[in-house]
Scaffold this motif. Sequence first.
Motif, PDB file in Angstrom:
ATOM      1  N   ILE A 134       0.856  -1.190   0.000  1.00  0.00           N
ATOM      2  CA  ILE A 134       0.000   0.000   0.000  1.00  0.00           C
ATOM      3  C   ILE A 134       0.886   1.233   0.000  1.00  0.00           C
ATOM      4  N   ALA A 135       0.565   2.187  -0.850  1.00  0.00           N
ATOM      5  CA  ALA A 135       1.244   3.479  -0.840  1.00  0.00           C
ATOM      6  C   ALA A 135       0.247   4.559  -0.463  1.00  0.00           C
ATOM      7  N   VAL A 136       0.684   5.522   0.327  1.00  0.00           N
ATOM      8  CA  VAL A 136      -0.162   6.636   0.752  1.00  0.00           C
ATOM      9  C   VAL A 136       0.620   7.928   0.585  1.00  0.00           C
ATOM     10  N   LYS A 137      -0.081   9.022   0.740  1.00  0.00           N
ATOM     11  CA  LYS A 137       0.564  10.331   0.696  1.00  0.00           C
ATOM     12  C   LYS A 137       0.877  10.756   2.112  1.00  0.00           C
ATOM     13  N   ASN A 138       2.153  10.851   2.404  1.00  0.00           N
ATOM     14  CA  ASN A 138       2.588  11.212   3.748  1.00  0.00           C
ATOM     15  C   ASN A 138       2.331  12.697   3.995  1.00  0.00           C
ATOM     16  N   ARG A 139       1.745  13.000   5.136  1.00  0.00           N
ATOM     17  CA  ARG A 139       1.418  14.379   5.461  1.00  0.00           C
ATOM     18  C   ARG A 139       2.054  14.781   6.784  1.00  0.00           C
ATOM     19  N   GLY A 140       2.550  16.016   6.843  1.00  0.00           N
ATOM     20  CA  GLY A 140       3.110  16.544   8.071  1.00  0.00           C
ATOM     21  C   GLY A 140       2.009  16.992   9.020  1.00  0.00           C
ATOM     22  N   TYR A 141       2.416  17.451  10.202  1.00  0.00           N
ATOM     23  CA  TYR A 141       1.437  17.876  11.207  1.00  0.00           C
ATOM     24  C   TYR A 141       0.638  19.085  10.734  1.00  0.00           C
ATOM     25  N   LEU A 142       1.288  20.005  10.030  1.00  0.00           N
ATOM     26  CA  LEU A 142       0.582  21.178   9.541  1.00  0.00           C
ATOM     27  C   LEU A 142      -0.464  20.784   8.515  1.00  0.00           C
ATOM     28  N   ASP A 143      -0.079  19.889   7.595  1.00  0.00           N
ATOM     29  CA  ASP A 143      -1.039  19.424   6.589  1.00  0.00           C
ATOM     30  C   ASP A 143      -2.207  18.706   7.249  1.00  0.00           C
ATOM     31  N   SER A 144      -1.901  17.905   8.273  1.00  0.00           N
ATOM     32  CA  SER A 144      -2.973  17.193   8.974  1.00  0.00           C
ATOM     33  C   SER A 144      -3.924  18.168   9.656  1.00  0.00           C
ATOM     34  N   PHE A 145      -3.341  19.197  10.285  1.00  0.00           N
ATOM     35  CA  PHE A 145      -4.173  20.188  10.967  1.00  0.00           C
ATOM     36  C   PHE A 145      -5.059  20.933   9.974  1.00  0.00           C
ATOM     37  N   ILE A 146      -4.467  21.329   8.849  1.00  0.00           N
ATOM     38  CA  ILE A 146      -5.249  22.025   7.818  1.00  0.00           C
ATOM     39  C   ILE A 146      -6.338  21.117   7.277  1.00  0.00           C
ATOM     40  N   SER A 147      -6.000  19.839   7.076  1.00  0.00           N
ATOM     41  CA  SER A 147      -6.984  18.876   6.569  1.00  0.00           C
ATOM     42  C   SER A 147      -8.153  18.727   7.530  1.00  0.00           C
ATOM     43  N   ILE A 148      -7.847  18.746   8.840  1.00  0.00           N
ATOM     44  CA  ILE A 148      -8.902  18.597   9.842  1.00  0.00           C
ATOM     45  C   ILE A 148      -9.810  19.817   9.878  1.00  0.00           C
ATOM     46  N   ILE A 149      -9.201  21.012   9.915  1.00  0.00           N
ATOM     47  CA  ILE A 149     -10.026  22.218  10.054  1.00  0.00           C
ATOM     48  C   ILE A 149     -10.783  22.556   8.776  1.00  0.00           C
ATOM     49  N   THR A 150     -10.386  21.970   7.663  1.00  0.00           N
ATOM     50  CA  THR A 150     -11.121  22.191   6.412  1.00  0.00           C
ATOM     51  C   THR A 150     -12.072  21.039   6.094  1.00  0.00           C
ATOM     52  N   ASN A 151     -12.211  20.130   7.041  1.00  0.00           N
ATOM     53  CA  ASN A 151     -13.098  18.991   6.839  1.00  0.00           C
ATOM     54  C   ASN A 151     -14.559  19.460   6.832  1.00  0.00           C
ATOM     55  N   LYS A 152     -15.268  19.198   5.754  1.00  0.00           N
ATOM     56  CA  LYS A 152     -16.648  19.666   5.606  1.00  0.00           C
ATOM     57  C   LYS A 152     -17.572  19.025   6.641  1.00  0.00           C
ATOM     58  N   THR A 153     -17.347  17.760   6.915  1.00  0.00           N
ATOM     59  CA  THR A 153     -18.188  17.069   7.899  1.00  0.00           C
ATOM     60  C   THR A 153     -18.043  17.700   9.274  1.00  0.00           C
ATOM     61  N   LEU A 154     -16.824  18.104   9.620  1.00  0.00           N
ATOM     62  CA  LEU A 154     -16.586  18.756  10.906  1.00  0.00           C
ATOM     63  C   LEU A 154     -17.419  20.028  11.015  1.00  0.00           C
ATOM     64  N   TRP A 155     -17.382  20.855   9.991  1.00  0.00           N
ATOM     65  CA  TRP A 155     -18.110  22.122  10.047  1.00  0.00           C
ATOM     66  C   TRP A 155     -19.621  21.917  10.000  1.00  0.00           C
ATOM     67  N   LYS A 156     -20.082  20.914   9.302  1.00  0.00           N
ATOM     68  CA  LYS A 156     -21.517  20.604   9.308  1.00  0.00           C
ATOM     69  C   LYS A 156     -21.969  20.179  10.702  1.00  0.00           C
ATOM     70  N   ALA A 157     -21.162  19.321  11.346  1.00  0.00           N
ATOM     71  CA  ALA A 157     -21.513  18.855  12.692  1.00  0.00           C
ATOM     72  C   ALA A 157     -21.509  20.011  13.686  1.00  0.00           C
ATOM     73  N   LEU A 158     -20.506  20.886  13.579  1.00  0.00           N
ATOM     74  CA  LEU A 158     -20.463  22.046  14.473  1.00  0.00           C
ATOM     75  C   LEU A 158     -21.628  22.986  14.216  1.00  0.00           C
ATOM     76  N   GLY A 159     -21.993  23.122  12.941  1.00  0.00           N
ATOM     77  CA  GLY A 159     -23.150  23.964  12.619  1.00  0.00           C
ATOM     78  C   GLY A 159     -24.424  23.444  13.246  1.00  0.00           C
ATOM     79  N   ILE A 160     -24.643  22.138  13.150  1.00  0.00           N
ATOM     80  CA  ILE A 160     -25.836  21.527  13.760  1.00  0.00           C
ATOM     81  C   ILE A 160     -25.798  21.704  15.270  1.00  0.00           C
ATOM     82  N   PHE A 161     -24.612  21.510  15.860  1.00  0.00           N
ATOM     83  CA  PHE A 161     -24.478  21.628  17.307  1.00  0.00           C
ATOM     84  C   PHE A 161     -24.853  23.039  17.778  1.00  0.00           C
ATOM     85  N   PHE A 162     -24.295  24.066  17.138  1.00  0.00           N
ATOM     86  CA  PHE A 162     -24.571  25.434  17.568  1.00  0.00           C
ATOM     87  C   PHE A 162     -26.010  25.836  17.288  1.00  0.00           C
TER      88      PHE A 162
END
Length: 366
Positions: free
Chosen positions: A122-150
């Motif tokens: 298996i080959a994957v794209k290795n990501r650094g901590y900054l890329d991981s953080f950006i990937s998390i905060i730009t996750n659409k599902t995350l923002w949808k869930a937070l929107g429903i919560f608020f």
Amino acid sequence: MHDKKSAFRYYIISIAIFMATMFVGIEKSRANTELKVGTYHCPPFIFHQNSQQYDGLSMVLWQRISEVMKVEYSIQNYELDDLLLAAEKGEIDVGISCISITPDREEHVDFSHSFYETHLAIAVKNRGYLDSFISIITNKTLWKALGIFFFVAISVGAFYYVLERKNNDKLYSMPTKRGRIAEAFILGVLFITKGPFNYFEFKTLSARVMTVLIAMFSTVFIASITAILTSSLTLEQLRFDVKNVNDLSKLRTGAKQATTASLLLADHSIAHENYQTMDELLLALENDEVDAIVDDDAVLRYMIKKGKGKDNFSDLVVLPYQLEKQNYGLVLIENSEYEEDINRALLQIRETTEWHQILLEYFTEK
């Protein structure tokens, strides 16, 4: 008596001459035979720049075998499925590339002894901590869930504000209207996240009744939101924790069409994208079209290493897990008259220092 001995001697000599003539004739016939060889582009085992130029580990092997056998050959390039079909129909004598020996293929063609052992990887794209953080905060599902919560928190806070703002100085103690609205929002957030307040903190009967109902709802709601967020954020990190083929079921996965990698994924009911060439497969991973790709370990490592030499695929890594062993062999027509000679030459070449040196040249990391 003497005549009988002479006749017998003449008979023996004649048979010996006949057998020698037959043997020489067979050797000459083989020497004059031009074998039809099929290839399949699969770096580093077979490269083909055009119809006249072929190179690669499998081609070097075949050149050595043909020298030992003293045969001439002509080459034609195929796609993988077409090469196997050509061998099945007897349109070629030998197929050379990175072709895995499998039981299904053995039903239609024969194979030589294995000349290279590898495994699916298996080959994957290795990501650094900054890329991981950006990937998390730009996750659409995350923002949808937070929107429903608020939205739910604001609704609960507004509901209690309407019922309690005139009667409950404890919950709404700020002197300004804006401050009391902020308290209402905080109340909604705390109610949803921490569960219901003390029953007696509410003054009105309506608020106390709704407290029980909303308490039951908030338990299920928080559990659902937590599950969604956990699943979504885990997928962002799963690329670093793939250890076997089953872990690919939650990822976007790619493989080359009609290969053992594609068949393995299909056997495990893992949906995946099929690509025609290795370059397309690697570019799909590089461009985030897929999260992981599966192919032969030797091929993946070689292609990624070559790509990095040209400033490509710098973030791609091959994970250190073996999915399924692969043995490469030369494809032969069934009951090939050349099988024994090819196998004998192949085993002889595999034991040479030259062959081991060739392997190092192709696969040693530089």
